[in-house]
Enzyme design. Sequence first.
Site, short mmCIF file in Angstrom:
data_model
loop_
_atom_site.label_atom_id
_atom_site.label_comp_id
_atom_site.label_asym_id
_atom_site.label_seq_id
_atom_site.Cartn_x
_atom_site.Cartn_y
_atom_site.Cartn_z
N LYS A 1 0.83 -1.20 0.00
CA LYS A 1 0.00 0.00 0.00
C LYS A 1 0.87 1.25 0.00
CE LYS A 1 -2.44 -1.22 3.79
NZ LYS A 1 -2.29 -2.64 4.13
N1 GLU Z 1 -1.60 -4.55 9.81
C1 GLU Z 1 -0.80 -5.48 9.05
C2 GLU Z 1 -0.73 -5.05 7.59
O1 GLU Z 1 -1.56 -4.29 7.12
C3 GLU Z 1 -1.35 -6.89 9.11
C4 GLU Z 1 -1.18 -7.48 10.45
C5 GLU Z 1 -1.64 -8.90 10.64
O2 GLU Z 1 -2.48 -9.40 9.86
O3 GLU Z 1 -1.18 -9.51 11.61
O4 GLU Z 1 0.17 -5.50 6.91
#
Ligand code: GLU
Length: 308
Positions: free
Chosen positions: A240
């Site tokens: 992203k």
């Molecule tokens: N917040 C993380 C991300 O967007 C994913 C964390 C998770 O799934 O443990 O990459």
Amino acid sequence: MTEGQDLSTAGPRSGYRGRFAPSPTGPLHAGSLLSAFGSWLLARSAGGEWLVRIEDVDRTREVAGAAAAQLSALEAFGLRPDAPVVYQAQREPIYQQALEKLLDDRVAFECHCSRGQLAAVGGVHRRCVARSNRRDPAIRFRVPDNSAISITDRIRGHVQQYVDREVGDFVLRRSDGCWAYQMAVVVDDAAQGISEVVRGADLIGSTARQILLQRALGLPTPRYAHLPLLLDAAGRKLSKSARAEPLDPSDPIPALRSAWRILGQDVACLLDATDVKTLLERAVSNFEPGRIPVKPGRSEPPATSHKR
Ligand code: GLU
């Protein structure tokens, strides 16, 4: 009581509760959809629940409006959570409580080392090398010697990491006051009663740290499944923050079909599904978790539904 604590008291009837936990660092792309759809499919095909958590603890990487855009994209793709969305930024007192337990138990400590000082000793923190105290120390988790953590990943099988040698004492709260991903994710997966963490393979290297923290906090360890990564034409992981092509919420069918293919599923099952509801119903009834590959997938050039 927070939503997360509420949820942990009533488990799903099937015993399965999964989640998708995006960081609001930009719009969702085909790789995010793979994690969202993959975790949704595993939950739904097991008769389980599926939750969404916005991981907005890192204020320095947050993009204004990204969380709202992510949630409306999920809605357009028909992926609806079974409980109100949880925002990590609203849960800081709960992380603080967990941190205090770790400090009291002397498994967490204040660290005054700078990045430069740590780089000079190989980048792995095993003991503090700072020569003076700073006003804003980080808090690290003390990783015991010989911390070999074994994981049996549902897709990738047996994985082992020596957290002391390969990672070192890791940060729980940064010197800028932000909570580290490892800390927030462990506290929230437990508070929300997550039984199966399904996410991209780029996070498999974090799993051993999370298991160490769960043990130190007396929390259960969920099962893990790390989905194949999605690479762009140049072989880089879609991300992203690196501005991967965003999903087009007005044309969800081609992206869902493509994610289904990358999840190793039989493409023929979805060919005649022309609306999201029918496609998702077919997907749940034809989903075969054993077909999910380990190997990364390649993203396709953007296509529109009428071209197929
Ligand atoms: N917040 C993380 C991300 O967007 C994913 C964390 C998770 O799934 O443990 O990459």
